[in-house]
Design an enzyme around this catalytic site. Structure first.
Site: not given
Length: 312
Positions: A207, A209, A256
């Site tokens: 992911t 952030n 995320e």
């Protein structure tokens, strides 16, 4: 579009068509007013001007630190530029400014400073000290100072009373479809990709952030969303979790984004994310394995949504 910070920095030899307001969200109700303003100004060879305020008046007068805004200043500027506005004036709102009487506001700001020849406002617009100014007073002052006033009635705005407050409420309740319909575009988040704990990569769902620097920006309801972004000119879809990752740590809220079929390095880059669909509530799972199973289902559901909504 030219962005002017403070009324005192604005000057125009041409007459201006003006509208006033915070215009948070630049939603379909605002767009009705702005389209009318911009079109009318072009037809008359005038300049279109929006006078807006920051901080939001409620933050100053009511000390409403909890107020969350739908747009950052940069987002609002981009939306207005896309509409074709000539001038955006962002005036610092203060208690001193709020004490201007309706007459002082019209004479000193609208006429002497902005050179207003026509004022276009939404229905139920109030201004000046204690919000004493209204459409009736504006019509009186228009005769005194020789400018035109046009009020956009409520029924002209898609037969729906749209407000920024209703959109904020919809986003807090996970009613993204409603919010996007009222906005007339997909709700967006703009931020910087920062280092996280890299837990997503360890379970097969890396992911990005997202850190949003503006603490006044409204973050929608926690949960999983289908999203869209653009990286180096290419549209990328994915899914995004807003929440506290209760299965993993549950301490701080994070944003995320997992982008499908993308493995590039985004650290330090600015990213704009459009929220397309609310998939589900955030959940706490008994194990990381259970979380992985759900993430795979989320991806399947997200891809199915995108397949059925190819225009998004």
């Amino acid at each position: 579009m030219k962005v002017i910070h403070s009324i005192s920095n604005f000057s125009s030899e041409n007459d201006c068509f003006v509208t006033i307001g915070t215009f948070d969200g630049v939603h379909i109700g605002h767009q009705k007013i702005l389209k009318d303003l911009i079109q009318s100004a072009k037809e008359q060879n005038k300049k279109s001007v929006l006078l807006t305020f920051f901080p939001h008046p409620r933050m100053v007068l009511q000390k409403d630190v909890s107020l969350e805004l739908l747009n950052t200043i940069d987002e609002k500027s981009q939306l207005l530029e896309e509409m074709g506005l000539d001038y955006l004036i962002i005036h610092p709102f203060s208690k001193e400014f709020s004490r201007l009487t309706a007459l002082d506001f019209v004479r000193d700001i609208l006429i002497n400073q902005l050179n207003t020849s026509k004022l276009i406002i939404g229905y139920d617009h109030h201004f000046g000290k204690n919000r004493e100014g209204n459409i009736d007073q504006l019509r009186e002052y228009s005769l005194l100072f020789d400018f035109d006033v046009e009020e956009i009635p409520a029924q002209d705005i898609d037969d729906v009373s749209v407000s920024s407050t209703k959109i904020r409420r919809a986003l807090h309740n996970g009613l993204l479809k409603t919010a996007n319909r009222y906005l007339g575009y997909n709700y967006m988040l703009n931020g910087t990709v920062v280092n996280g704990k890299k837990l997503g990569g360890k379970i097969g769902f890396p992911t990005a952030n997202i850190d949003i620097k503006e603490d006044y920006k409204l973050i929608p309801k926690t949960g999983v969303y289908v999203i869209k972004t653009s990286i180096e000119g290419q549209v990328r879809h994915g899914m995004m979790n807003i929440g506290y990752r209760p299965t993993l740590d549950g301490k701080h809220q994070t944003i995320e984004a997992h982008l499908f079929d993308f493995n590039g390095d985004l650290y330090g880059k600015e990213i704009k994310i459009d929220l397309l669909f609310f998939l589900r509530e955030e959940q706490k799972f008994d194990s990381v394995d259970d979380l992985i199973v759900q993430l795979k289902k989320d991806k399947e559901n997200a891809l199915a949504f995108l397949q059925n909504n190819l225009s998004l």
